[in-house]
Design an enzyme around this catalytic site. Structure first.
Site, PDB file in Angstrom:
ATOM      1  N   GLY A 185      10.498  -3.807 -39.758  1.00 57.48           N
ATOM      2  CA  GLY A 185       8.806  -4.907 -40.128  1.00 57.48           C
ATOM      3  C   GLY A 185       8.117  -5.452 -39.769  1.00 57.48           C
ATOM      4  N   ARG A 186       8.146  -6.555 -39.813  1.00 55.42           N
ATOM      5  CA  ARG A 186       6.878  -6.771 -38.896  1.00 55.42           C
ATOM      6  C   ARG A 186       6.931  -6.848 -37.602  1.00 55.42           C
ATOM      7  NH1 ARG A 186       7.197 -11.910 -42.806  1.00 55.42           N
ATOM      8  NH2 ARG A 186       8.995 -12.438 -41.988  1.00 55.42           N
ATOM      9  N   ILE A 187       7.789  -7.396 -36.963  1.00 56.43           N
ATOM     10  CA  ILE A 187       8.075  -6.885 -35.581  1.00 56.43           C
ATOM     11  C   ILE A 187       7.949  -6.000 -35.161  1.00 56.43           C
ATOM     12  CG2 ILE A 187       9.158  -7.911 -33.321  1.00 56.43           C
ATOM     13  CD1 ILE A 187      10.258 -10.227 -35.309  1.00 56.43           C
ATOM     14  N   ARG A 237      18.864 -10.475 -33.050  1.00 57.52           N
ATOM     15  CA  ARG A 237      20.061 -11.285 -33.232  1.00 57.52           C
ATOM     16  C   ARG A 237      21.089 -10.926 -32.044  1.00 57.52           C
ATOM     17  NH1 ARG A 237      17.246 -14.720 -33.501  1.00 57.52           N
ATOM     18  NH2 ARG A 237      16.995 -16.175 -35.052  1.00 57.52           N
ATOM     19  N   GLU A 241      25.507 -17.442 -27.360  1.00 58.06           N
ATOM     20  CA  GLU A 241      24.232 -18.176 -26.268  1.00 58.06           C
ATOM     21  C   GLU A 241      24.966 -19.298 -26.560  1.00 58.06           C
ATOM     22  OE1 GLU A 241      20.445 -17.549 -28.110  1.00 58.06           O
ATOM     23  OE2 GLU A 241      21.556 -15.490 -28.573  1.00 58.06           O
ATOM     24  N   HIS A 301      16.999 -15.468 -24.089  1.00 56.09           N
ATOM     25  CA  HIS A 301      15.938 -15.546 -26.043  1.00 56.09           C
ATOM     26  C   HIS A 301      15.479 -16.461 -26.242  1.00 56.09           C
ATOM     27  CE1 HIS A 301      17.824 -16.363 -30.117  1.00 56.09           C
ATOM     28  NE2 HIS A 301      15.982 -16.223 -30.681  1.00 56.09           N
ATOM     29  N   ILE A 302      13.881 -15.525 -25.466  1.00 52.78           N
ATOM     30  CA  ILE A 302      12.504 -15.969 -24.889  1.00 52.78           C
ATOM     31  C   ILE A 302      11.983 -15.465 -25.758  1.00 52.78           C
ATOM     32  CG2 ILE A 302      12.681 -17.156 -22.441  1.00 52.78           C
ATOM     33  CD1 ILE A 302      12.001 -14.326 -22.129  1.00 52.78           C
ATOM     34  N   GLY A 303      12.060 -14.310 -26.637  1.00 55.34           N
ATOM     35  CA  GLY A 303      11.670 -13.573 -27.864  1.00 55.34           C
ATOM     36  C   GLY A 303      10.153 -14.350 -28.616  1.00 55.34           C
TER      37      GLY A 303
HETATM   38  C1  DGY Z   1      13.229 -16.901 -34.110  1.00 61.44           C
HETATM   39  O1  DGY Z   1      12.456 -16.838 -35.011  1.00 61.44           O
HETATM   40  O2  DGY Z   1      14.260 -16.733 -34.894  1.00 61.44           O
HETATM   41  C2  DGY Z   1      13.733 -16.818 -32.587  1.00 61.44           C
HETATM   42  O3  DGY Z   1      15.283 -16.515 -32.405  1.00 61.44           O
HETATM   43  C3  DGY Z   1      13.725 -18.503 -32.395  1.00 61.44           C
HETATM   44  O4  DGY Z   1      12.464 -17.881 -31.987  1.00 61.44           O
END
Ligand code: DGY
Length: 328
Positions: free
Chosen positions: A156-158, A239, A268, A287-289
């Site tokens: 997808g986008r990411i 996730r 988490e 969880h710092i994406g």
């Molecule tokens: C998201 O955007 O889904 C991240 O997990 C939190 O920024």
């Protein structure tokens, strides 16, 4: 009674937007999520909710606020929200796509590089004063990234942004799985759509970039790690529940795969996970994406704008269930 409930601390510019629209709001200006009792109390009477992924927004919660019109998650992922229950109640749900794509892809690639080149191990070694002299066979000797095969699960986008970094920045061959083929990525990046099994077998680095859904729950277990190369790395900035974490720890420990870069966890915060005990070629992050100042600010603003639109009677720009919206 406030019109908008903001469950946790967000960027002040977003609160200023609400103020500029004269929307009264109750603001739990804290980095600690409310427990379910306090969250139930906080949302009473509100029409708009701005929440984070650590807020569980289910039918019970929604029923505390019969006038609720909009739930704006400050995140692109929305597995914390029961969207079907919202739709049944005529509540529009929004997320924050696009603004965090490049930031999350940067972090994904940072984990990949850090795991391959063992940067946290090198950092610890330096800080503990162990660096005495250069050695050809360094204790932190790693593996190359350039020219390797990158497998993207979820183009997808990411996923596409991660693939672009790999293909154009590091000369990597890109394989991907997705629900539909991506002709643009195939043309621009030479990416090739393959089956999940092929991706497992052929990738040197696998990046998970798919949402957490019942279909992707525990997509990676021992069975999948057994199919991967023993030299392979798993990167997850999507996730936690997509990977069976105990199996990943076992696969790393027993050498079924070589390394991992993990930003998200089944539970988490990460407490007592075997994963956190492993060091060699393993990198963990909290969880710092999407955690750059610019992006977290933009996500906050986007959520506020979604609420403002909905409360003005317009379908918000990032509606996930626009079909339920009826113009007033
Ligand atoms: C998201 O955007 O889904 C991240 O997990 C939190 O920024």
């Amino acid at each position: 009674v406030s019109q908008v409930c903001v469950t946790q601390r967000i960027f002040p510019e977003a609160i200023e937007l609400l103020q500029a629209e004269n929307l009264s709001h109750s603001y739990h200006e804290s980095d600690q999520a409310l427990d379910s009792h306090d969250l139930n109390e906080a949302i009473k009477g509100c029409e708009g909710l701005i929440c984070l992924i650590t807020d569980k927004v289910d039918a019970v919660l929604m029923d505390q606020a019969p006038n609720l019109k909009v739930i704006a998650n400050v995140a692109v992922g929305y597995d914390n929200i029961d969207v079907a229950a919202a739709s049944e109640r005529g509540i529009v749900v929004t997320n924050t796509p696009d603004v965090l794509t490049e930031t999350t892809a940067d972090l994904t690639f940072a984990l990949l590089l850090a795991a391959a080149r063992r940067i946290p191990e090198a950092d610890t070694y330096m800080r503990s004063g162990q660096f005495k002299e250069f050695k050809l066979y360094q204790p932190q000797i790693g593996v190359d990234v350039f020219g390797k095969t990158l497998g993207i699960v979820g183009m997808g986008r990411i996923g596409t942004a991660v693939a672009r970094r790999g293909a154009l920045g590091f000369g990597m061959k890109v394989l991907y799985t997705a629900n539909s083929s991506k002709p643009e990525a195939e043309k621009e990046l030479g990416a090739k759509q393959v089956t999940f099994e092929e991706l497992l077998k052929e990738s040197d680095f696998i990046s998970i970039n798919t949402p957490s859904t019942p279909e992707t729950h525990h997509l990676f277990t021992l069975k999948e790690f057994e199919q991967m190369k023993r030299s392979a790395f798993l990167i997850n900035a999507a996730r936690g529940p997509i990977v069976k974490e105990d199996d990943l720890a076992e696969a790393l420990e027993s050498g079924l795969i070589q390394g991992a870069g993990i930003d998200v966890f089944e539970r988490e915060p990460l407490i007592d996970s075997k994963l956190a005990q492993l060091k060699k070629h393993v990198v963990v992050a909290p969880h710092i994406g999407s955690a750059s100042v610019e992006t977290r600010r933009n996500m906050s603003l986007m959520a506020a704008q979604n609420v403002i639109s909905a409360l003005k009677g317009q379908c918000p720009p990032n509606a996930l269930n626009p079909e339920i919206w009826k113009d007033v």
